[in-house]
Design a protein around this motif. Sequence first.
Motif, PDB file in Angstrom:
ATOM      1  N   GLN A 343      15.143   2.156   4.428  1.00 36.56           N
ATOM      2  CA  GLN A 343      15.120   3.295   3.522  1.00 36.56           C
ATOM      3  C   GLN A 343      14.630   2.833   2.157  1.00 36.56           C
ATOM      4  OE1 GLN A 343      15.758   6.445   3.997  1.00 36.56           O
ATOM      5  NE2 GLN A 343      17.296   6.779   5.571  1.00 36.56           N
ATOM      6  N   ASP A 344      13.952   3.731   1.457  1.00 33.82           N
ATOM      7  CA  ASP A 344      13.478   3.436   0.100  1.00 33.82           C
ATOM      8  C   ASP A 344      12.657   2.152   0.053  1.00 33.82           C
ATOM      9  OD1 ASP A 344      14.727   5.686  -0.849  1.00 33.82           O
ATOM     10  OD2 ASP A 344      16.584   4.649  -1.295  1.00 33.82           O
ATOM     11  N   THR A 345      11.838   1.940   1.070  1.00 40.24           N
ATOM     12  CA  THR A 345      11.006   0.744   1.149  1.00 40.24           C
ATOM     13  C   THR A 345       9.608   1.114   1.612  1.00 40.24           C
ATOM     14  OG1 THR A 345      12.943  -0.562   1.739  1.00 40.24           O
ATOM     15  CG2 THR A 345      10.802  -1.564   2.133  1.00 40.24           C
ATOM     16  N   GLY A 346       8.595   0.687   0.881  1.00 42.27           N
ATOM     17  CA  GLY A 346       7.211   0.905   1.280  1.00 42.27           C
ATOM     18  C   GLY A 346       6.536  -0.415   1.587  1.00 42.27           C
ATOM     19  N   CYS A 347       5.208  -0.378   1.793  1.00 38.69           N
ATOM     20  CA  CYS A 347       4.450  -1.584   2.110  1.00 38.69           C
ATOM     21  C   CYS A 347       3.482  -1.906   0.984  1.00 38.69           C
ATOM     22  CB  CYS A 347       3.667  -1.405   3.414  1.00 38.69           C
ATOM     23  SG  CYS A 347       4.711  -1.357   4.877  1.00 38.69           S
ATOM     24  N   VAL A 348       3.223  -3.196   0.793  1.00 36.95           N
ATOM     25  CA  VAL A 348       2.274  -3.656  -0.210  1.00 36.95           C
ATOM     26  C   VAL A 348       1.235  -4.538   0.468  1.00 36.95           C
ATOM     27  CG1 VAL A 348       1.976  -4.875  -2.377  1.00 36.95           C
ATOM     28  CG2 VAL A 348       4.087  -3.640  -1.947  1.00 36.95           C
ATOM     29  N   ASN A 349       0.048  -4.060   0.566  1.00 36.29           N
ATOM     30  CA  ASN A 349      -1.094  -4.827   1.084  1.00 36.29           C
ATOM     31  C   ASN A 349      -2.279  -3.877   1.061  1.00 36.29           C
ATOM     32  OD1 ASN A 349      -2.952  -6.416   2.381  1.00 36.29           O
ATOM     33  ND2 ASN A 349      -1.484  -7.243   3.848  1.00 36.29           N
ATOM     34  N   SER A 350      -2.915  -3.785  -0.088  1.00 35.26           N
ATOM     35  CA  SER A 350      -3.912  -2.740  -0.321  1.00 35.26           C
ATOM     36  C   SER A 350      -5.035  -2.753   0.694  1.00 35.26           C
ATOM     37  CB  SER A 350      -4.491  -2.871  -1.736  1.00 35.26           C
ATOM     38  OG  SER A 350      -5.073  -4.153  -1.901  1.00 35.26           O
ATOM     39  N   SER A 351      -5.403  -3.913   1.218  1.00 33.47           N
ATOM     40  CA  SER A 351      -6.513  -3.983   2.157  1.00 33.47           C
ATOM     41  C   SER A 351      -6.144  -3.438   3.523  1.00 33.47           C
ATOM     42  CB  SER A 351      -6.986  -5.424   2.303  1.00 33.47           C
ATOM     43  OG  SER A 351      -5.953  -6.246   2.825  1.00 33.47           O
ATOM     44  N   SER A 352      -4.831  -3.327   3.804  1.00 37.51           N
ATOM     45  CA  SER A 352      -4.400  -2.886   5.123  1.00 37.51           C
ATOM     46  C   SER A 352      -3.707  -1.538   5.112  1.00 37.51           C
ATOM     47  CB  SER A 352      -3.458  -3.929   5.744  1.00 37.51           C
ATOM     48  OG  SER A 352      -4.100  -5.179   5.871  1.00 37.51           O
ATOM     49  N   VAL A 353      -3.417  -0.990   3.950  1.00 33.61           N
ATOM     50  CA  VAL A 353      -2.741   0.298   3.867  1.00 33.61           C
ATOM     51  C   VAL A 353      -3.766   1.427   3.918  1.00 33.61           C
ATOM     52  CG1 VAL A 353      -1.322   1.795   2.427  1.00 33.61           C
ATOM     53  CG2 VAL A 353      -0.789  -0.639   2.592  1.00 33.61           C
ATOM     54  N   LYS A 354      -3.510   2.402   4.783  1.00 27.60           N
ATOM     55  CA  LYS A 354      -4.409   3.542   4.919  1.00 27.60           C
ATOM     56  C   LYS A 354      -3.662   4.819   4.561  1.00 27.60           C
ATOM     57  CE  LYS A 354      -7.746   5.591   8.106  1.00 27.60           C
ATOM     58  NZ  LYS A 354      -8.378   5.477   9.458  1.00 27.60           N
ATOM     59  N   ASP A 355      -4.264   5.624   3.695  1.00 27.87           N
ATOM     60  CA  ASP A 355      -3.677   6.898   3.277  1.00 27.87           C
ATOM     61  C   ASP A 355      -4.064   7.966   4.294  1.00 27.87           C
ATOM     62  OD1 ASP A 355      -2.813   9.206   2.075  1.00 27.87           O
ATOM     63  OD2 ASP A 355      -3.615   8.717   0.092  1.00 27.87           O
ATOM     64  N   LEU A 356      -3.069   8.518   4.988  1.00 27.86           N
ATOM     65  CA  LEU A 356      -3.328   9.547   6.000  1.00 27.86           C
ATOM     66  C   LEU A 356      -3.183  10.957   5.453  1.00 27.86           C
ATOM     67  CD1 LEU A 356      -1.545   7.958   9.111  1.00 27.86           C
ATOM     68  CD2 LEU A 356      -3.900   7.702   8.343  1.00 27.86           C
ATOM     69  N   GLY A 357      -2.965  11.079   4.148  1.00 34.89           N
ATOM     70  CA  GLY A 357      -2.924  12.389   3.529  1.00 34.89           C
ATOM     71  C   GLY A 357      -1.552  13.027   3.556  1.00 34.89           C
ATOM     72  N   GLU A 358      -1.503  14.308   3.256  1.00 37.27           N
ATOM     73  CA  GLU A 358      -0.242  15.035   3.217  1.00 37.27           C
ATOM     74  C   GLU A 358       0.242  15.298   4.639  1.00 37.27           C
ATOM     75  OE1 GLU A 358      -0.538  18.518   0.872  1.00 37.27           O
ATOM     76  OE2 GLU A 358      -1.045  17.464  -0.985  1.00 37.27           O
ATOM     77  N   ALA A 359       1.424  14.790   4.939  1.00 34.39           N
ATOM     78  CA  ALA A 359       2.002  14.958   6.273  1.00 34.39           C
ATOM     79  C   ALA A 359       3.454  14.534   6.232  1.00 34.39           C
ATOM     80  CB  ALA A 359       1.236  14.125   7.308  1.00 34.39           C
ATOM     81  N   MET A 387      -0.153   0.984   8.107  1.00 33.10           N
ATOM     82  CA  MET A 387      -0.780  -0.335   8.074  1.00 33.10           C
ATOM     83  C   MET A 387      -1.815  -0.398   9.185  1.00 33.10           C
ATOM     84  SD  MET A 387       0.616  -2.122   5.617  1.00 33.10           S
ATOM     85  CE  MET A 387       0.236  -3.803   6.084  1.00 33.10           C
ATOM     86  N   THR A 388      -3.038  -0.776   8.844  1.00 36.38           N
ATOM     87  CA  THR A 388      -4.091  -0.861   9.849  1.00 36.38           C
ATOM     88  C   THR A 388      -4.176  -2.240  10.470  1.00 36.38           C
ATOM     89  OG1 THR A 388      -5.690  -1.388   8.109  1.00 36.38           O
ATOM     90  CG2 THR A 388      -5.463   0.928   8.752  1.00 36.38           C
ATOM     91  N   SER A 389      -3.655  -3.271   9.813  1.00 39.64           N
ATOM     92  CA  SER A 389      -3.665  -4.625  10.362  1.00 39.64           C
ATOM     93  C   SER A 389      -2.699  -5.464   9.550  1.00 39.64           C
ATOM     94  CB  SER A 389      -5.066  -5.242  10.313  1.00 39.64           C
ATOM     95  OG  SER A 389      -5.495  -5.371   8.968  1.00 39.64           O
ATOM     96  N   GLY A 390      -2.391  -6.637  10.072  1.00 40.99           N
ATOM     97  CA  GLY A 390      -1.560  -7.567   9.337  1.00 40.99           C
ATOM     98  C   GLY A 390      -0.115  -7.125   9.256  1.00 40.99           C
ATOM     99  N   LEU A 391       0.640  -7.842   8.419  1.00 44.79           N
ATOM    100  CA  LEU A 391       2.056  -7.579   8.261  1.00 44.79           C
ATOM    101  C   LEU A 391       2.307  -6.744   7.009  1.00 44.79           C
ATOM    102  CD1 LEU A 391       3.489 -11.102   9.112  1.00 44.79           C
ATOM    103  CD2 LEU A 391       3.343  -9.112  10.601  1.00 44.79           C
ATOM    104  N   CYS A 392       3.420  -6.058   7.034  1.00 39.68           N
ATOM    105  CA  CYS A 392       3.813  -5.225   5.904  1.00 39.68           C
ATOM    106  C   CYS A 392       4.650  -6.053   4.932  1.00 39.68           C
ATOM    107  CB  CYS A 392       4.617  -4.028   6.419  1.00 39.68           C
ATOM    108  SG  CYS A 392       5.418  -3.063   5.128  1.00 39.68           S
ATOM    109  N   GLU A 393       4.156  -6.227   3.731  1.00 44.15           N
ATOM    110  CA  GLU A 393       4.934  -6.886   2.681  1.00 44.15           C
ATOM    111  C   GLU A 393       5.748  -5.811   1.977  1.00 44.15           C
ATOM    112  OE1 GLU A 393       2.292  -9.008   0.165  1.00 44.15           O
ATOM    113  OE2 GLU A 393       1.152  -9.852   1.849  1.00 44.15           O
ATOM    114  N   ARG A 394       7.053  -5.826   2.181  1.00 40.33           N
ATOM    115  CA  ARG A 394       7.888  -4.712   1.727  1.00 40.33           C
ATOM    116  C   ARG A 394       8.217  -4.802   0.245  1.00 40.33           C
ATOM    117  NH1 ARG A 394      12.199  -4.503   6.775  1.00 40.33           N
ATOM    118  NH2 ARG A 394      10.652  -4.400   8.422  1.00 40.33           N
ATOM    119  N   ARG A 395       8.364  -3.634  -0.366  1.00 44.18           N
ATOM    120  CA  ARG A 395       8.856  -3.568  -1.735  1.00 44.18           C
ATOM    121  C   ARG A 395       9.604  -2.257  -1.902  1.00 44.18           C
ATOM    122  NH1 ARG A 395       3.651  -2.202  -5.602  1.00 44.18           N
ATOM    123  NH2 ARG A 395       3.307  -0.064  -4.912  1.00 44.18           N
ATOM    124  N   HIS A 396      10.454  -2.214  -2.918  1.00 45.80           N
ATOM    125  CA  HIS A 396      11.256  -1.013  -3.154  1.00 45.80           C
ATOM    126  C   HIS A 396      10.364   0.139  -3.609  1.00 45.80           C
ATOM    127  CE1 HIS A 396      14.732   1.405  -4.219  1.00 45.80           C
ATOM    128  NE2 HIS A 396      14.139   1.681  -5.354  1.00 45.80           N
TER     129      HIS A 396
END
Length: 615
Positions: A343-359, A387-396
């Motif tokens: 909970q209250d945790t997202g991912c940090v890895n700009s090259s692998s994060v994909k924005d899927l829009g409002e959903a 995440m499209t590839s790699g591991l998710c580096e978590r942050r608050h």
Amino acid sequence: MAGAMAGAMAILALLAHAETNDERSIYKLPSTQPVIIDHCFYRDMRYFPTLPNLPTQQSTIGACQALCALEPECRYISWWGSGHCVLSGEGAYMVQDLYATAGPKHCTEVLASCRERPSARFPGMTPIASAQAWPSGWVPFPMECWPQAGRLLERCEKQQVLQSPGDGAFNCDNLVLTPVPLYETCHSHCGKQPLCSIYVENATGCFLGRSTAGFNCFSKSPRRPIRAGRLLHGEVRVLVDLRQSRVLGLTKVFKEEDLIGNPRSVGVEGCRASCYSSLNCRYWQYLLGQGCWLEEPGRNVLFPLTDGNVYRDFSIAIAGEYIQHFCPGLGWTPSEEWILVAQDTGCVNSSSVKDLGEAGILQCQKLAASEGCAGTIFGDGQRCFCMTSGLCERRHQANFQLYERKDLVEVSPVAENDAYLRKVPADVQGVHVEVALKGVSYDSVEASTSTQLELLRSQLAEAVAGATGARASTIWDDSGHTRKVDLKPGSFGEELRVEFNMERPRSSDELTRSLGSHELQESMRKAVYALSPESITGPVKATVSYGPEDVGHAPLWWLPAMLIGLCFVLMLTFVCILNAKGIRMEQTACDASVCENPLDGLCDSDPRGETYQYH
């Protein structure tokens, strides 16, 4: 006219052949395989042993399940058409019983045997012990998770080519020359037959591998295929890694001496593809110096497999698997589900994060299936990312929920006297954890310098902390050193065992998922690879087991207190020695019991008001 008539008759004959050539009709399933109802119940089977209660009368099997749901110890039911309902608990197994129907406490979307994996106790010493190694007490039949019409196999729409002519694996001895129906190709004709594993089209015609993976496919031959391919019908689940073990009853399908290239790569991949393409194959092994062995019709492996049919510590078995074939999307799929991991945790890895829009989260899960996501999504209910590839580096990240896609695999039931637990116990604050990293050579790691090994022990502890959300200081080795793990040789040759103790930082279920996550496995692999790349001998797979923490190996919290006390005693002794050597004091009392602050090692004032004067 006669020629035209003959041509028309030939075309009609081909069309008739195409319409009536239902190849599945010649492949009948074993008559011993029980009928499965609603992907949940087994007809003519019952569970044994039973709970100590008399059979009750329940008009339907659903009512019998409802009764089981009210009993905390009940896990399975057996119901007869006469209305008898019997309950069974953990550790029960299925046996044949005419007129009975066996099933679980609750039906799920996916049949239990199509989502379970056996515990490390498989195979057992007896067929019953092998069955008890599965959570549902039942060893699945070879085609239990394949769609059927009666006892005939259905065609699965999902197919893919595993090998192409460039791999040089299409000179098989036992392929069958087959006429191709009108408007078909050799490839499409093979694709319509569930048990067709390989097709080869050359100047002579179309050759198919029916009910076989093909023999000696890497042998030299002057005939070169025009078109060829090895097909995977449906998909495959790996149930058990068979490295370092030899399963009896397999057939040698190609020799190592026929290979061109490294047998550890070309031979292993060719052997794996051979078994994956054959629905009759559940076991495959590559024996270094010999070649590929797998299950073929006519000489099958004993069912169910027992320990008497397996040789252990068989070092030349460098690769092998026990697999299960299934067709996705037909209700028999070992499907995956999205599990909330933070909970209250997202991912940090700009090259692998994909924005899927409002959903929303549910819509986000559907979008992820078609957007090439790697099995990790996160969102706040309004916007969706993956995440499209790699591991998710978590942050608050406030209001963000993080989901990972997991196999629907049940946790094996565990007896109280088991040495290691399959799930982190809920009633303990500390656990002992063992992670067996297969595909990592302990000897190569051990050959590193002591400084490198100490660094690796620390890095692996940090990897555990990162995956579980625990503080590294709450992880300790068997000697009580925090931020460290122990490195030991595994039970098999190419295996590194990582052992440590840790406090339970979260719920047992969350900790179980974290310790079994791909994130931890990949972090450990990277740490080992950075130290010793040559120690990685194959695909790294982590097997995790748990047990109660050894209280004798708790962190050394008492050590600082003991050191402080020792320093205090030494300082008092030093002051007294100085006094004894003639250092004059108007008051020489150095009894800590009369000092206001004895911890500083000096006597400042007497409680009676007299002040000590030093000269």
